[in-house]
Write a protein that holds these residues in place. Sequence first.
Motif, PDB file in Angstrom:
ATOM      1  N   GLN A  20       0.831  -1.198   0.000  1.00 28.58           N
ATOM      2  CA  GLN A  20       0.000   0.000   0.000  1.00 28.58           C
ATOM      3  C   GLN A  20       0.869   1.253   0.000  1.00 28.58           C
ATOM      4  O   GLN A  20       0.572   2.238  -0.682  1.00 28.58           O
ATOM      5  N   TRP A  21       1.957   1.236   0.774  1.00 22.31           N
ATOM      6  CA  TRP A  21       2.876   2.380   0.812  1.00 22.31           C
ATOM      7  C   TRP A  21       3.515   2.589  -0.558  1.00 22.31           C
ATOM      8  O   TRP A  21       3.664   3.719  -1.019  1.00 22.31           O
ATOM      9  N   PHE A  22       3.894   1.500  -1.199  1.00 22.28           N
ATOM     10  CA  PHE A  22       4.509   1.590  -2.528  1.00 22.28           C
ATOM     11  C   PHE A  22       3.576   2.274  -3.518  1.00 22.28           C
ATOM     12  O   PHE A  22       3.991   3.147  -4.280  1.00 22.28           O
ATOM     13  N   ARG A  23       2.304   1.907  -3.500  1.00 20.64           N
ATOM     14  CA  ARG A  23       1.353   2.488  -4.449  1.00 20.64           C
ATOM     15  C   ARG A  23       1.097   3.966  -4.167  1.00 20.64           C
ATOM     16  O   ARG A  23       0.868   4.745  -5.096  1.00 20.64           O
ATOM     17  N   LYS A  24       1.146   4.352  -2.891  1.00 21.31           N
ATOM     18  CA  LYS A  24       0.853   5.732  -2.533  1.00 21.31           C
ATOM     19  C   LYS A  24       2.072   6.642  -2.616  1.00 21.31           C
ATOM     20  O   LYS A  24       1.932   7.862  -2.514  1.00 21.31           O
ATOM     21  N   HIS A  25       3.259   6.084  -2.777  1.00 25.73           N
ATOM     22  CA  HIS A  25       4.486   6.886  -2.775  1.00 25.73           C
ATOM     23  C   HIS A  25       5.302   6.647  -4.045  1.00 25.73           C
ATOM     24  O   HIS A  25       6.518   6.440  -3.986  1.00 25.73           O
ATOM     25  N   LEU A  26       4.635   6.685  -5.177  1.00 16.05           N
ATOM     26  CA  LEU A  26       5.357   6.562  -6.440  1.00 16.05           C
ATOM     27  C   LEU A  26       6.272   7.764  -6.674  1.00 16.05           C
ATOM     28  O   LEU A  26       7.279   7.659  -7.371  1.00 16.05           O
ATOM     29  N   GLY A  27       5.902   8.898  -6.088  1.00 13.00           N
ATOM     30  CA  GLY A  27       6.767  10.064  -6.193  1.00 13.00           C
ATOM     31  C   GLY A  27       8.110   9.837  -5.528  1.00 13.00           C
ATOM     32  O   GLY A  27       9.149  10.308  -6.006  1.00 13.00           O
ATOM     33  N   ALA A  28       8.117   9.115  -4.409  1.00 15.56           N
ATOM     34  CA  ALA A  28       9.377   8.806  -3.725  1.00 15.56           C
ATOM     35  C   ALA A  28      10.266   7.940  -4.602  1.00 15.56           C
ATOM     36  O   ALA A  28      11.493   8.090  -4.609  1.00 15.56           O
ATOM     37  N   LEU A  29       9.658   7.034  -5.355  1.00 17.05           N
ATOM     38  CA  LEU A  29      10.422   6.207  -6.285  1.00 17.05           C
ATOM     39  C   LEU A  29      11.026   7.065  -7.393  1.00 17.05           C
ATOM     40  O   LEU A  29      12.184   6.857  -7.797  1.00 17.05           O
ATOM     41  N   THR A  30      10.273   8.037  -7.867  1.00 13.96           N
ATOM     42  CA  THR A  30      10.790   8.954  -8.890  1.00 13.96           C
ATOM     43  C   THR A  30      11.969   9.745  -8.369  1.00 13.96           C
ATOM     44  O   THR A  30      12.979   9.925  -9.068  1.00 13.96           O
ATOM     45  N   PHE A  31      11.882  10.223  -7.111  1.00 15.89           N
ATOM     46  CA  PHE A  31      12.990  10.957  -6.519  1.00 15.89           C
ATOM     47  C   PHE A  31      14.226  10.076  -6.360  1.00 15.89           C
ATOM     48  O   PHE A  31      15.361  10.550  -6.478  1.00 15.89           O
ATOM     49  N   ALA A  32      14.015   8.796  -6.070  1.00 15.14           N
ATOM     50  CA  ALA A  32      15.139   7.879  -5.918  1.00 15.14           C
ATOM     51  C   ALA A  32      15.836   7.640  -7.259  1.00 15.14           C
ATOM     52  O   ALA A  32      17.065   7.534  -7.318  1.00 15.14           O
ATOM     53  N   LEU A  33      15.056   7.575  -8.332  1.00 18.44           N
ATOM     54  CA  LEU A  33      15.636   7.328  -9.657  1.00 18.44           C
ATOM     55  C   LEU A  33      16.224   8.599 -10.272  1.00 18.44           C
ATOM     56  O   LEU A  33      17.215   8.534 -11.003  1.00 18.44           O
ATOM     57  N   ILE A  34      15.603   9.749  -9.981  1.00 18.91           N
ATOM     58  CA  ILE A  34      16.089  11.043 -10.501  1.00 18.91           C
ATOM     59  C   ILE A  34      16.276  11.973  -9.308  1.00 18.91           C
ATOM     60  O   ILE A  34      15.389  12.772  -8.979  1.00 18.91           O
ATOM     61  N   PRO A  35      17.410  11.903  -8.620  1.00 23.65           N
ATOM     62  CA  PRO A  35      17.594  12.617  -7.348  1.00 23.65           C
ATOM     63  C   PRO A  35      17.398  14.121  -7.421  1.00 23.65           C
ATOM     64  O   PRO A  35      16.884  14.719  -6.475  1.00 23.65           O
ATOM     65  N   VAL A  36      17.782  14.758  -8.529  1.00 21.71           N
ATOM     66  CA  VAL A  36      17.727  16.216  -8.561  1.00 21.71           C
ATOM     67  C   VAL A  36      16.297  16.752  -8.576  1.00 21.71           C
ATOM     68  O   VAL A  36      16.083  17.938  -8.323  1.00 21.71           O
ATOM     69  N   LEU A  37      15.314  15.905  -8.855  1.00 27.69           N
ATOM     70  CA  LEU A  37      13.925  16.373  -8.802  1.00 27.69           C
ATOM     71  C   LEU A  37      13.533  16.815  -7.401  1.00 27.69           C
ATOM     72  O   LEU A  37      12.584  17.582  -7.226  1.00 27.69           O
ATOM     73  N   ARG A  38      14.254  16.316  -6.401  1.00 26.04           N
ATOM     74  CA  ARG A  38      13.959  16.732  -5.029  1.00 26.04           C
ATOM     75  C   ARG A  38      14.183  18.226  -4.847  1.00 26.04           C
ATOM     76  O   ARG A  38      13.569  18.850  -3.967  1.00 26.04           O
TER      77      ARG A  38
END
Length: 241
Positions: free
Chosen positions: A68-86
Amino acid sequence: MDESTWHKRTQVPLMVASLAYLVAYSWRVIADLGGTPRTIATAVIAITWSMFIADYLVRLMLAEHRWQWFRKHLGALTFALIPVLRLVHLLRFLTRVPGMRPSAAGILRTQIIVYGAGAAVVLIYLSSLAVLEAERYAPDATITSFGIAIWWACVTVTTTGYGDYTPVTDGGRWVGVGLMFGGVALAGIITATLASWVLERASRTRDDEEPATRAQVRELTALVAQLRAERDGGRDDRPEA
């Protein structure tokens, strides 16, 4: 320690790591480093990137319901793959206008526009670095300087496609594919946000034509019933003549 506590404690270090990643990557590509300086820049990139991957995995492990956390935090996955988006989070102060109290919808629209514009700038800049690194020394390459790479990224993200500069390597073409999809997505989000704003502005002057919602009907029915009860109660309290 729970996931939310971990997230709060790591926000500032990861923001610094994101900035370090961007500086190191920019230095390596724009300066066309070689030897020891390139090794140092690459090491900084690898270390900071691994920090984001580790942070994401730790948060996932600390979550009570991981799927459930994974589905609700896809943005966190994006930040992990593209760090500068943070770094886009640093634009948060632009979404708050002192002295104004906009509606919830207005606040959401402002955030979407500000964050969308910030993400577009980051996307163009990163794509320029990536395509330049892939194309610079390729045979028959046309994207051979940072200025040309920026021009190509702006043309590509807007799907204009002049065709004066085109990638010739597989890596450069994949960067172009990602940039085109990202540009289309951002354009769609911003367009939908502006359309929502226009509709809200138009509806303010046409309140009499808007259909009543079920909640409004229930509230009106309850108010009428209350007024009738008060009226009937007043009649019962009157003394008989």
